[in-house]
Scaffold this active site. Structure first.
Site, PDB file in Angstrom:
ATOM      1  N   GLY A 144       9.978  39.775  29.590  1.00  0.00           N
ATOM      2  CA  GLY A 144       9.909  38.644  28.683  1.00  0.00           C
ATOM      3  C   GLY A 144      11.212  38.385  27.953  1.00  0.00           C
ATOM      4  O   GLY A 144      11.500  37.246  27.567  1.00  0.00           O
ATOM      5  N   LEU A 190       7.096  41.454  26.754  1.00  0.00           N
ATOM      6  CA  LEU A 190       5.730  41.348  26.261  1.00  0.00           C
ATOM      7  C   LEU A 190       5.212  42.695  25.761  1.00  0.00           C
ATOM      8  O   LEU A 190       5.492  43.744  26.339  1.00  0.00           O
ATOM      9  CB  LEU A 190       4.813  40.838  27.378  1.00  0.00           C
ATOM     10  CG  LEU A 190       5.186  39.489  27.992  1.00  0.00           C
ATOM     11  CD1 LEU A 190       4.137  39.070  29.013  1.00  0.00           C
ATOM     12  CD2 LEU A 190       5.351  38.419  26.922  1.00  0.00           C
ATOM     13  N   GLU A 249       8.603  43.136  36.253  1.00  0.00           N
ATOM     14  CA  GLU A 249       7.146  43.244  36.151  1.00  0.00           C
ATOM     15  C   GLU A 249       6.516  44.078  37.260  1.00  0.00           C
ATOM     16  O   GLU A 249       5.527  44.788  37.024  1.00  0.00           O
ATOM     17  CB  GLU A 249       6.522  41.838  36.139  1.00  0.00           C
ATOM     18  CG  GLU A 249       6.604  41.116  34.805  1.00  0.00           C
ATOM     19  CD  GLU A 249       7.949  40.472  34.547  1.00  0.00           C
ATOM     20  OE1 GLU A 249       8.118  39.835  33.494  1.00  0.00           O
ATOM     21  OE2 GLU A 249       8.858  40.602  35.404  1.00  0.00           O
TER      22      GLU A 249
END
Length: 295
Positions: A149, A104, A172
């Site tokens: 992602g 992302l 993350e």
């Protein structure tokens, strides 16, 4: 010692491996007469063989195929087109020599406009739902690094082939972000519950061999053999009677898909509320500052 101070060396080390890449497929051209028909766009190259129905979707957004709102929208539209064209199989890969997808785009989450942030997250949900729930066979040809992602996109596919010498994982937590439940579901379905506990909490980036060991990927081959291996593997999959294979796939994935479909709006609002917290914005800001200092 603060969380950011602890993880900053890890982030810098990883980012050094995600240098801007030059495109390998920028000069692809149209091919006709039973060959592939190429539909080229700025960030995405979609080649479809009209005879076989096999498509190759190549992520082509320099420097690292980061997923912003516009790119996700483009991917979602391309996936919808493939479903409507009754695609028999798709290979998902990257034109960049060292990166599959860096995940992302952090700038979508840093100092965001709430309305755009909602659209961004909804677009990511739609891409996941379309790819994870696709009727056609999908094979990820992971020819570079695939954090966050990038790993999610690959886990949506039915089969994953990775180049040796790269890394992949849902990292993350290293950015102070919590992977949402459908990221977690995808990971658990792929590697099992215990490995998911370790990988998600530690933000682990698995080497190619480690990823193979925990079944995050299905094959590891030299980088120059990734696409050829994916093409060969796809031929095996499309020999299976499509109706039986698709129904079997849906029976295995339907529960996971339904969990997100029934909670889409709630998930969007949870993400927006989480992302706009001062503590999260501070973590993202420090991470971006670390990238500036590296340049």
């Amino acid at each position: 010692m603060s969380f950011i101070t602890k993880v900053r060396p890890l982030l810098l080390s990883f980012c050094q491996r995600l240098q801007p890449a030059t495109s390998l497929l920028a000069n692809q051209h149209r091919r006709f007469s039973g060959q592939a028909v190429s539909e080229a766009k700025q960030n995405l190259i979609l080649d479809t063989d009209e005879k076989t129905g096999i498509a190759t979707m190549t992520l082509n957004k320099k420097p690292v195929n980061s997923l912003n709102l516009e790119f996700l929208t483009e991917i979602g539209i391309a996936l919808e087109k493939l479903e409507n064209k009754e695609c028999t199989g798709m290979i998902l890969t990257s034109s960049l020599p060292t990166v599959f997808s860096a995940g992302l785009d952090i700038f979508e989450m840093y100092n965001p406009q709430p309305d755009r942030l909602r659209q961004f997250w909804s677009s990511l949900q739609d891409v996941w739902l379309r790819l994870y729930g696709s009727n056609f066979t999908s094979i990820a040809a992971i020819n570079g690094h695939g954090p966050a992602g990038g790993a999610l996109l690959s886990m949506c596919c039915d089969y994953r082939i990775m180049a040796d010498g790269f890394s992949i994982g849902l990292n993350e937590t290293l950015l102070g972000i919590v992977a949402p439940f459908w990221f977690k579901d995808s990971f658990v379905n792929t590697v099992g519950h215990r490995e998911a506990e370790l990988g998600l909490q530690l933000g682990k980036m698995y080497s190619s061999s480690e990823a193979l060991g925990v079944k995050l990927v299905d094959q590891v081959v030299p980088q120059n053999e990734v696409l050829r291996t994916a093409q060969s593997q796809l031929k095996k999959w499309i020999k299976i009677p499509e109706h039986a294979r698709t129904l079997t796939k849906m029976s295995l994935r339907k529960e996971t898909i339904n969990r997100l479909q029934s909670r889409k709006e709630e998930d969007v609002e949870n993400f927006v509320n989480f992302c706009t917290k001062d503590s999260i914005q501070k973590s993202l800001g420090l991470y971006l500052e670390s990238l500036k200092k590296k340049k």
